[in-house]
Design a protein around this motif. Structure first.
Motif, short mmCIF file in Angstrom:
data_model
loop_
_atom_site.label_atom_id
_atom_site.label_comp_id
_atom_site.label_asym_id
_atom_site.label_seq_id
_atom_site.Cartn_x
_atom_site.Cartn_y
_atom_site.Cartn_z
N LEU A 295 -30.06 101.35 -37.41
CA LEU A 295 -29.94 100.28 -38.40
C LEU A 295 -29.40 99.00 -37.80
N VAL A 296 -28.74 99.09 -36.65
CA VAL A 296 -28.23 97.90 -35.97
C VAL A 296 -28.85 97.80 -34.57
N SER A 297 -30.10 98.22 -34.48
CA SER A 297 -30.85 98.14 -33.23
C SER A 297 -31.73 96.91 -33.25
N GLN A 298 -32.60 96.78 -32.25
CA GLN A 298 -33.56 95.68 -32.21
C GLN A 298 -34.59 95.78 -33.32
N GLU A 299 -34.70 96.96 -33.93
CA GLU A 299 -35.64 97.16 -35.04
C GLU A 299 -34.89 97.17 -36.38
N GLY B 101 -43.49 114.73 -32.99
CA GLY B 101 -43.02 113.38 -32.74
C GLY B 101 -43.05 113.05 -31.26
N GLN B 102 -42.18 112.15 -30.86
CA GLN B 102 -42.13 111.75 -29.46
C GLN B 102 -41.50 112.85 -28.59
N ALA C 243 -45.62 108.64 -34.10
CA ALA C 243 -44.76 107.86 -33.20
C ALA C 243 -43.45 107.49 -33.88
N PHE C 244 -43.26 107.92 -35.14
CA PHE C 244 -42.10 107.50 -35.92
C PHE C 244 -41.03 108.57 -36.04
N ILE C 245 -41.09 109.59 -35.19
CA ILE C 245 -40.00 110.56 -35.04
C ILE C 245 -39.73 110.69 -33.56
N GLY C 246 -38.53 110.39 -33.15
CA GLY C 246 -38.19 110.44 -31.73
C GLY C 246 -36.88 109.75 -31.47
N ASP D 109 -36.43 106.71 -30.12
CA ASP D 109 -36.42 105.26 -29.99
C ASP D 109 -36.08 104.61 -31.33
N ASP D 110 -36.05 103.29 -31.35
CA ASP D 110 -35.57 102.56 -32.53
C ASP D 110 -36.57 102.54 -33.67
#
Length: 284
Positions: A136-140, A237-238, A270-273, A275-276
């Motif tokens: 939630l406080v990442s680049q995304e 996922g990833q 690609a939305f489980i893994g 990364d942000d």
């Protein structure tokens, strides 16, 4: 799920956060964001960080006690676990699941906390969320803010619609139930009283560091546990290290081989893994 003025509890059930400026700023930023964007207060567990004197993660009984305190606190409407690592399963014998059951609220955790997400769901029936709140406080941040809004409003059915899971009606879509998470960590529950029932569920799997051989071994263990005889599908996922090693296609072929033998579908996302872009998904 929550309303402005409610509180979110922060805790580390796995390895404690390091006592450095980066971790302190992350926690502060997340607390400010929840207040600014959602109107939510924050309750900080006293086991969130490593012990300042020993620089060790707090004892398992202490972490379990802190988690139970958050469940017992009526002002806390959800629990965000900000940790990861290896130690989450240490706390399971110290948890009073009756206290948790009497104070139902969602636990948000990821990676090693796949252990807690699934164990609490298995023992209490409470639906938990496979999610890393730190994104939630990442680049995304904008993407994740919307993802959390969708979840809190119940507008997160895109998991089932995107992958064609279930039938065409809303009731059939919403009946889909997920289990799993990080493959290595999820398997820590095998053979314990905390292993979830997998009958008619879609098994979610991801991993950050596991190489091809280790992850294939994990799939073999799942088969030997009888998991593939029960599930309705597998959502992959990833698998970050496997992708870096150029073995994603080979790994997916192994997954599809199991699927063809046991008669269940395999979906990819690609939305489980780790990364942000990883979105929240309901477990149970």
């Amino acid at each position: 799920m929550w309303h402005p003025g409610d509180a979110i509890g922060f805790i580390s059930c796995s390895n404690g956060l390091t006592n450095n400026d980066r971790s302190l700023e992350m926690v502060s930023s997340l607390s400010r964001k929840l207040k600014h964007d959602f109107g939510l207060e924050t309750v900080m567990s006293d086991v969130l960080f490593l012990d300042k004197e020993t620089q060790q993660t707090e004892a398992p009984a202490s972490r379990a006690g802190a988690l139970l305190s958050l469940y017992s606190d009526a002002s806390v409407k959800a629990i965000f676990d900000l940790s990861g690592g290896d130690l989450a399963n240490e706390i399971l014998p110290y948890l009073d699941f009756e206290i948790i059951k009497k104070n139902p609220k969602p636990y948000f955790g990821y990676s090693d906390n796949s252990v807690i997400v699934n164990a609490i769901q298995a023992k209490t029936g409470i639906q938990n969320i496979l999610y890393n709140p730190k994104v939630l406080v990442s680049q995304e941040e904008a993407f994740q803010t919307q993802a959390l809004r969708d979840l809190s409003s119940g507008n997160d059915a895109d998991w089932t619609s995107t992958f064609g899971i279930g039938g065409n009606s809303d009731s059939e879509q919403s009946s889909v139930v997920f289990a799993g998470g990080n493959l290595r960590c999820f398997l820590k529950l095998a053979g314990t009283p905390y292993w979830p029932e997998l009958e008619n569920k879609v098994l979610v799997l991801e991993s950050a560091g596991g190489r091809y051989e280790a992850m294939c071994s994990g799939l073999a263990q799942l088969e030997q546990l009888g998991a593939f005889e029960k599930i309705n599908g597998m959502l992959i996922g990833q698998f970050t290290q496997i992708e870096l090693d150029g073995k994603k296609a080979a790994f997916l072929a192994v997954c599809r081989n199991y699927a063809s033998r046991y008669g269940f579908p395999v979906w990819e996302t690609a939305f489980i893994g780790h990364d942000d872009h990883s979105k929240p998904i309901r477990i149970g």
